[in-house]
Design an enzyme around this catalytic site. Structure first.
Site, short mmCIF file in Angstrom:
data_model
loop_
_atom_site.label_atom_id
_atom_site.label_comp_id
_atom_site.label_asym_id
_atom_site.label_seq_id
_atom_site.Cartn_x
_atom_site.Cartn_y
_atom_site.Cartn_z
N LYS A 40 43.74 46.43 49.20
CA LYS A 40 44.17 44.73 48.76
C LYS A 40 45.09 44.43 49.93
O LYS A 40 45.03 43.36 50.22
CB LYS A 40 44.11 45.11 47.14
N SER B 1 46.19 43.08 43.50
CA SER B 1 46.37 43.51 42.82
C SER B 1 48.12 44.20 42.60
O SER B 1 47.70 44.10 43.82
CB SER B 1 45.29 44.77 42.76
N TYR C 15 43.16 52.51 47.70
CA TYR C 15 42.07 50.95 46.94
C TYR C 15 43.94 50.07 47.20
O TYR C 15 43.39 49.18 47.85
CB TYR C 15 41.89 50.98 45.35
P1 NAD Z 1 34.27 44.18 38.60
O1 NAD Z 1 33.64 45.20 39.12
O2 NAD Z 1 33.42 44.29 37.33
O3 NAD Z 1 33.67 43.15 39.43
C1 NAD Z 1 33.22 43.27 40.18
C2 NAD Z 1 32.11 42.52 40.91
O4 NAD Z 1 31.98 42.01 42.41
C3 NAD Z 1 30.68 43.51 40.24
O5 NAD Z 1 30.12 42.43 39.52
C4 NAD Z 1 30.27 43.95 41.50
O6 NAD Z 1 28.84 44.12 40.99
C5 NAD Z 1 30.27 43.07 42.90
N1 NAD Z 1 30.61 44.25 43.84
C6 NAD Z 1 30.88 44.83 44.19
N2 NAD Z 1 31.20 44.99 45.66
C7 NAD Z 1 29.93 43.81 46.38
C8 NAD Z 1 29.24 43.75 47.36
N3 NAD Z 1 29.67 44.37 48.16
N4 NAD Z 1 29.19 42.82 47.63
C9 NAD Z 1 28.82 41.47 46.20
N5 NAD Z 1 28.86 41.91 45.40
C10 NAD Z 1 30.23 42.87 44.79
O7 NAD Z 1 36.12 44.41 38.58
P2 NAD Z 1 37.04 43.32 38.18
O8 NAD Z 1 37.86 43.93 37.07
O9 NAD Z 1 36.01 41.68 37.92
O10 NAD Z 1 37.54 42.99 39.05
C11 NAD Z 1 37.32 41.74 40.16
C12 NAD Z 1 38.52 42.30 41.32
O11 NAD Z 1 39.72 41.99 41.20
C13 NAD Z 1 37.79 42.75 42.20
O12 NAD Z 1 38.37 42.55 43.83
C14 NAD Z 1 39.17 44.33 42.30
O13 NAD Z 1 39.70 45.10 42.80
C15 NAD Z 1 40.26 43.20 41.48
N6 NAD Z 1 41.37 43.44 41.07
C16 NAD Z 1 41.06 43.70 39.34
C17 NAD Z 1 41.96 43.87 38.38
C18 NAD Z 1 41.18 45.35 36.76
O14 NAD Z 1 42.29 45.61 36.51
N7 NAD Z 1 40.28 44.33 36.35
C19 NAD Z 1 43.01 44.51 39.06
C20 NAD Z 1 43.39 44.14 40.00
C21 NAD Z 1 42.88 43.22 40.71
N1 UFG Z 2 46.26 55.04 30.27
C1 UFG Z 2 45.95 56.60 28.89
N2 UFG Z 2 44.73 56.84 29.14
C2 UFG Z 2 43.97 56.30 29.41
C3 UFG Z 2 43.90 55.32 29.79
C4 UFG Z 2 44.84 54.50 30.52
O1 UFG Z 2 47.30 57.12 28.45
O2 UFG Z 2 42.33 56.71 29.08
C5 UFG Z 2 47.15 54.61 30.28
C6 UFG Z 2 47.46 54.36 31.90
O3 UFG Z 2 48.72 56.02 32.66
C7 UFG Z 2 48.40 53.58 32.06
C8 UFG Z 2 48.32 53.11 30.89
O4 UFG Z 2 47.33 53.24 29.64
O5 UFG Z 2 49.97 54.26 31.61
C9 UFG Z 2 46.66 51.75 31.33
O6 UFG Z 2 46.36 52.06 32.76
P1 UFG Z 2 44.79 51.76 33.03
O7 UFG Z 2 43.67 52.33 33.67
O8 UFG Z 2 44.80 50.69 32.45
O9 UFG Z 2 45.96 50.99 34.50
P2 UFG Z 2 46.49 50.89 35.67
O10 UFG Z 2 47.39 50.62 35.63
O11 UFG Z 2 46.35 52.55 35.88
O12 UFG Z 2 45.76 49.97 36.97
C10 UFG Z 2 45.07 48.84 36.55
C11 UFG Z 2 43.57 49.13 36.98
C12 UFG Z 2 44.68 49.03 38.73
C13 UFG Z 2 45.17 47.87 39.38
C14 UFG Z 2 46.20 47.74 38.00
C15 UFG Z 2 47.26 46.84 38.71
O13 UFG Z 2 42.78 49.86 36.65
O14 UFG Z 2 42.93 48.41 39.48
O15 UFG Z 2 45.94 47.98 36.93
O16 UFG Z 2 48.13 46.73 37.67
F1 UFG Z 2 45.19 47.44 40.40
#
Ligand code: NAD
Ligand code: UFG
Length: 361
Positions: free
Chosen positions: A159, A131, A155
């Protein structure tokens, strides 16, 4: 279309989650055989049917925890896996502050356990979900992979630790290969509207929250702060379509299968949008209104995240091709198709952690 039997087999942990489900479809579309492991802690088995429909084939799916080494050994023993894509993890920054042990356990210990199981099975290739959070509050934007890491919450630190674990592993044994992909802000959904992001409870992230407001499920968006040092004072992020992310994983798997070594690659567009710009884009793309109010900053937020995605172009021949309008349209379509669904159970029943949901083929 069923991929040929000789197609490389990819293990996708967290394959029923948001990014994982799109990646499973993209991998199958490129002829890979996919095996999914998911404990359903943040997803539902209901996702499997639309995933299989989009894949045009069945997907061997095992319900279990990546921290369970015996379970992983069973899955790896039954399937000729050539590479793993490791999505399974926890991702809510606020929860990580309240429950650090859980976050280190799932995100770091989960990666460690998977790496041990892969090593024992002789499968030494992994693509890891990292991330942009690992940068903390970056001093430079667009931010390159060489920027110092300073994650500001458990978190982000989990990572970073998992990335370093994989780097150490690759340094210890030239047969190992790992690519850590640092996602910036994933958004959007599959254009069919059948798979997308289904947050449990109140959405943390901007686009799913906007989608619920626009759909009449919530009264108004709260914009967290308008006094950041950005053009309109609201937070700027680099949004990247989940379909583009899925394509990047296909490219990363292909690269992993061809060479070992450790690499870290940003995935973003290099283009930033403020919260107010995203609201306007959503309104324009979907011809809806998104009521909002400005409220104080959210603790832990940074003013700006922007990817320098040059390396992704060089190493993966990848760049983001879908813009914010497409993300907003696709997110809205998914939202309309999934509103008023019954709430999903929060966790898998503890009594059946390792149930094979469909037999390995
Ligand atoms: P998500 O929660 O939709 O998907 C994660 C999946 O992993 C889920 O289906 C959950 O049931 C499964 N899971 C969780 N813990 C587990 C375990 N111990 N064993 C087996 N399965 C497990 O999340 P996502 O948005 O698809 O994110 C996927 C990955 O990408 C995560 O590692 C997250 O940290 C990373 N990531 C996501 C974002 C974002 O904004 N979505 C940003 C940066 C990084
Ligand atoms: N925001 C609002 N209102 C809301 C939600 C978000 O104003 O209800 C704003 C936040 O303050 C930020 C922007 O929208 O300025 C984006 O916020 P998000 O929560 O959508 O995303 P973040 O950048 O905070 O974090 C996301 C994921 C993290 C990941 C990160 C990587 O949640 O897991 O992006 O850039 F690591």
């Amino acid at each position: 279309m069923t991929p040929p039997r000789a197609a490389p087999c990819v293990l996708v942990t967290g394959g029923l989650g948001y990014i994982g489900s799109h990646t499973v479809v993209a991998l199958a579309g490129h002829g890979y055989r996919v095996v999914v492991v998911d404990d359903l802690s943040n997803s539902s088995i209901d996702v499997l049917a639309p995933v299989e429909a989009l894949c045009g084939t069945s997907v061997a799916t095992y319900c279990g925890d990546v921290r369970d080494r015996e379970f992983l050994a069973t899955v790896l023993g039954r399937n000729p896996v050539a590479c793993a894509v490791h999505f399974a993890g926890l991702k809510a920054v606020g929860d990580s502050v309240r429950m650090p042990l859980e976050y280190y356990d799932v995100n770091v210990n989960g990666t460690l356990t998977l790496a041990r199981a892969l090593e024992a099975a002789g499968v030494r290739r992994v693509v890891f979900s990292s991330s942009a959070t690992v940068y903390g509050d970056p001093a430079v934007a667009p931010t390159p992979e060489t920027h110092p890491l300073a994650p500001a919450n458990p978190y982000g630190r989990s990572k970073r630790d998992a990335e370093e674990l994989l780097a150490d592993l690759c340094a210890s044994d030239p047969r190992w290969g790992a690519i850590s992909l640092r996602y910036f802000n994933p958004a959007g959904a599959h254009p069919s509207g059948t798979i997308g992001e289904r947050p449990q409870g109140v959405p943390n992230n901007l686009v799913p929250y906007i989608a619920q407001v626009a759909n009449g499920e919530r009264p108004a968006l709260r914009v967290f702060g308008d006094d950041y040092p950005t053009p309109d004072g609201t937070g700027v992020r680099d949004y990247v379509h989940v379909m583009d992310l899925a394509s990047a994983h296909v490219a990363a798997v292909a690269r992993m299968l061809s060479r070992p070594g450790n690499e870290v690659i940003n995935l973003g567009s290099g283009r930033g949008y403020s919260v107010l710009e995203v609201i306007r884009a959503y309104e324009h793309a979907n011809d809806v209104r998104v009521p909002y109010e400005i409220v104080p900053r959210r603790s832990g937020d940074v003013p700006r995240y922007l990817a320098d995605a040059t390396l992704a172009g060089q190493l993966l021949d990848w760049r983001a091709t879908r813009g914010i309008d497409e993300m907003c349209r696709d997110a809205a379509r998914f939202q309309r198709m999934h509103v008023q669904r019954a709430p999903r159970p929060a966790r898998t029943p503890a009594s059946s952690p390792n149930r094979a949901l469909s037999p390995a083929s």
